[in-house]
Design an enzyme around this catalytic site. Structure first.
Site, mmCIF file in Angstrom:
data_model
loop_
_atom_site.group_PDB
_atom_site.id
_atom_site.type_symbol
_atom_site.label_atom_id
_atom_site.label_comp_id
_atom_site.label_asym_id
_atom_site.label_seq_id
_atom_site.Cartn_x
_atom_site.Cartn_y
_atom_site.Cartn_z
ATOM 1 N N ALA A 63 2.457 -3.068 11.496
ATOM 2 C CA ALA A 63 2.382 -4.646 11.891
ATOM 3 C C ALA A 63 0.862 -4.896 12.290
ATOM 4 O O ALA A 63 0.620 -5.964 11.965
ATOM 5 C CB ALA A 63 3.360 -4.815 12.996
ATOM 6 N N ASP A 64 0.253 -3.857 12.799
ATOM 7 C CA ASP A 64 -1.335 -4.149 13.055
ATOM 8 C C ASP A 64 -2.133 -4.724 12.221
ATOM 9 O O ASP A 64 -3.227 -4.886 12.581
ATOM 10 C CB ASP A 64 -1.731 -2.839 13.984
ATOM 11 C CG ASP A 64 -0.739 -2.196 14.698
ATOM 12 O OD1 ASP A 64 0.344 -1.827 14.405
ATOM 13 O OD2 ASP A 64 -1.035 -1.783 15.984
ATOM 14 N N HIS A 101 -1.694 1.036 15.710
ATOM 15 C CA HIS A 101 -0.618 1.420 14.755
ATOM 16 C C HIS A 101 0.896 1.211 15.668
ATOM 17 O O HIS A 101 1.805 1.579 15.304
ATOM 18 C CB HIS A 101 -0.505 2.878 14.363
ATOM 19 C CG HIS A 101 -1.726 3.235 13.613
ATOM 20 N ND1 HIS A 101 -2.901 3.578 13.945
ATOM 21 C CD2 HIS A 101 -1.498 3.507 12.000
ATOM 22 C CE1 HIS A 101 -3.849 3.840 12.799
ATOM 23 N NE2 HIS A 101 -3.001 3.644 11.910
ATOM 24 N N GLN A 131 1.714 -1.933 5.845
ATOM 25 C CA GLN A 131 1.968 -0.346 6.125
ATOM 26 C C GLN A 131 2.335 -0.357 7.609
ATOM 27 O O GLN A 131 3.216 0.541 8.131
ATOM 28 C CB GLN A 131 0.856 0.489 5.837
ATOM 29 C CG GLN A 131 1.217 1.658 5.671
ATOM 30 C CD GLN A 131 0.013 2.617 5.127
ATOM 31 O OE1 GLN A 131 -1.221 2.765 5.504
ATOM 32 N NE2 GLN A 131 0.203 2.862 3.638
ATOM 33 N N SER A 133 -5.601 -4.488 0.998
ATOM 34 C CA SER A 133 -5.994 -5.762 0.963
ATOM 35 C C SER A 133 -4.781 -6.644 1.517
ATOM 36 O O SER A 133 -4.080 -7.292 0.605
ATOM 37 C CB SER A 133 -6.750 -6.603 -0.159
ATOM 38 O OG SER A 133 -6.885 -7.731 0.020
ATOM 39 N N GLU A 134 -4.613 -6.689 2.861
ATOM 40 C CA GLU A 134 -3.291 -7.699 3.239
ATOM 41 C C GLU A 134 -3.358 -8.860 2.764
ATOM 42 O O GLU A 134 -2.398 -9.645 2.523
ATOM 43 C CB GLU A 134 -3.274 -7.451 4.627
ATOM 44 C CG GLU A 134 -2.852 -5.885 5.122
ATOM 45 C CD GLU A 134 -3.631 -4.870 4.899
ATOM 46 O OE1 GLU A 134 -3.421 -3.670 4.949
ATOM 47 O OE2 GLU A 134 -4.883 -5.261 5.095
ATOM 48 N N GLU A 190 0.770 -1.096 0.193
ATOM 49 C CA GLU A 190 0.067 0.032 0.117
ATOM 50 C C GLU A 190 1.023 1.244 -0.073
ATOM 51 O O GLU A 190 1.760 1.377 0.813
ATOM 52 C CB GLU A 190 -0.928 -0.209 1.198
ATOM 53 C CG GLU A 190 -2.029 -1.318 1.175
ATOM 54 C CD GLU A 190 -2.455 -1.406 2.584
ATOM 55 O OE1 GLU A 190 -2.361 -0.538 3.444
ATOM 56 O OE2 GLU A 190 -3.133 -2.413 2.654
ATOM 57 N N PRO A 233 -5.201 -9.808 8.963
ATOM 58 C CA PRO A 233 -6.133 -10.211 7.736
ATOM 59 C C PRO A 233 -5.351 -11.066 6.786
ATOM 60 O O PRO A 233 -6.010 -11.772 6.221
ATOM 61 C CB PRO A 233 -6.604 -9.025 6.882
ATOM 62 C CG PRO A 233 -6.455 -7.797 8.044
ATOM 63 C CD PRO A 233 -5.372 -8.295 8.918
#
Length: 334
Positions: A81-82, A126, A79, A56-57, A26, A86
Site C-alpha cells: 500500500a505504501d 512497507h 505490491q 510504475s504504479e 508487479e 505515485p
C-alpha cells in the site's frame, strides 16, 4: 483457507466466470506475487490475462482505467500500500471521476488490491495504512476484510462492481488468525474457522458491516487486524464488548454502528493508522451526530502514533490488547 488462499480463490472464480477479468501488477504473473496471492493463475489462464507490469504504479492504474473504460475488469496489485502514492492522480482524477465526468457513458470497473499495515518489520515503506486517504475521495469504495470468508466474498463483489474499489489486505492476517498479540497463527477463528470458505462463487456486500462479537457494555468499531486485537482486549479485560467489523470502510454501514451504540451507550474506535485525520475521526463525528443522547461516556480512539512508522518499535506503534483494553475499561467505568 488462509486469507491468501481465499483471495486467490476469488480471483480464480471470477476469471473462470468472466473472460473480461484480467490481473496484472508487479511480479504477479510467473512469480505469483510477493505474497503468492496470484500463484498459479498465470499457468491456468495464460499470459494475456495474468501478466507482469513494469515498476510504475501510475502506469499500472492508468492502464487499468483505460481497460475498464474499454470493457475489461482489471484487478491490479500494488505490491505494498505504501507504493500507491505515485498512482494517486490516476485513482483520484481518472478512476474515481470517470462515471461522473462522462455522464455514465464510461465506467472504471477496476479493483486495486494492496497489502497494508504492519507486522512484518517492513518499516516506513512497507507498513502504512492509508485507508483514510481514499475514503475522502468521492467515487471510490474502500474495503478491508478481517477474515478469509469475508475476503473472498468482498473481493468477488469488488470485481463485479462497476466503480473502482480500493481493496486493502492486512498482511498480518494473510496466513491465518492470530491471538491479537503476535503474528503467530492460532486456531480456530472466532467467526469463520479456517477451511470454512466455500470453493465456488459467493459474495459479501460492499455496504454491510458485521457483528463480529456481540456484547452489551461498549461498542468497538474496528476493521482488518484490529478486529482481532479488539477481541483479545475484550477477552482479557472481561468487558462485554460488541465488536463491529466495518469490512466496508466506505460506503459505511451507518445503521449497524448507530444501532449498536444506542444499545451499549459507549464507543471505542480502533485503527492501526495514525491518529490525526485517521478514519476514526470520521467515525467519532458520525457517532456524535447520531447517538449523542445515548452516550454514557466520551468516545475513545485507540490508534497508531502521529509519527513516521517506527521500524524498531513496530509492535508498540500499532494498538495492542493492552492499549485497547485500557480504553475499554475507561469508557465502561466512566
Amino acid at each position: 483457507m488462509t486469507m491468501i488462499q481465499a483471495l486467490r480463490s476469488a480471483m480464480d472464480v471470477m476469471m473462470e466466470r468472466d473472460p473480461n477479468v484480467v490481473i496484472f501488477g508487479e511480479d504477479v504473473g510467473y512469480f505469483g506475487g510477493v505474497f503468492r496471492c496470484t500463484e498459479g493463475l498465470q499457468a491456468k489462464y495464460g499470459k494475456s490475462r495474468v501478466f507482469d507490469a513494469p515498476i510504475s504504479e501510475s502506469g499500472i492504474v492508468g492502464a487499468a482505467v483505460g481497460m475498464g473504460a474499454y470493457g475489461l475488469r482489471p484487478v491490479v496489485e500494488i505490491q505494498f500500500a505504501d507504493y500507491v502514492y505515485p498512482a494517486f492522480d490516476q485513482i483520484v482524477s481518472e478512476a474515481a471521476r470517470l462515471r461522473y465526468r462522462s455522464n455514465g457513458d464510461f465506467t472504471a470497473p477496476l479493483t486495486i488490491r494492496m497489502p497494508c499495515g504492519g507486522g512484518i518489520y517492513g518499516g516506513q515503506t512497507h507498513s502504512q495504512s492509508p485507508e483514510a486517504v481514499f475514503t475522502h475521495v468521492c467515487g471510490l469504495r474502500t474495503v478491508m476484510p478481517s477474515n478469509p470468508y469475508d475476503a473472498k466474498g468482498l473481493l468477488i463483489s469488488a470485481i463485479e462492481n462497476d466503480d473502482p474499489v480500493i481493496f486493502l489486505e492486512p498482511k498480518r492476517l494473510y496466513n491465518g488468525p492470530f491471538d491479537g498479540h503476535h503474528d503467530k497463527p492460532v486456531v480456530p477463528w472466532s467467526k469463520h474457522p479456517m477451511g470454512e470458505v466455500p470453493e465456488g462463487y459467493y459474495t459479501v456486500p460492499l455496504t454491510s458491516a458485521s457483528i463480529f462479537r456481540p456484547g452489551k457494555d461498549v461498542t468497538v468499531l474496528a476493521y482488518g487486524t484490529m478486529v482481532w486485537v479488539s477481541e483479545a482486549a475484550a477477552n482479557e479485560t472481561g468487558v462485554d464488548a460488541e465488536i463491529i467489523d466495518l469490512r466496508s470502510i466506505w460506503p459505511l454501514d451507518l445503521d449497524a454502528i448507530v444501532n449498536s451504540v444506542k444499545k451499549t451507550g459507549r464507543c471505542v474506535i480502533v485503527h492501526e493508522a495514525t491518529r490525526t485525520s485517521g478514519f476514526g475521526a470520521e467515525l467519532m463525528s458520525l457517532v456524535q451526530e447520531h447517538c449523542f443522547y445515548h452516550l454514557e461516556a466520551p468516545i475513545e480512539r485507540v490508534t497508531g502514533w502521529d509519527t513516521p512508522y517506527p521500524h524498531a518499535q513496530e509492535w508498540a506503534y500499532f494498538p495492542g490488547p493492552g492499549r485497547v483494553g485500557a480504553a475499554l475499561k475507561r469508557v465502561t467505568e466512566a
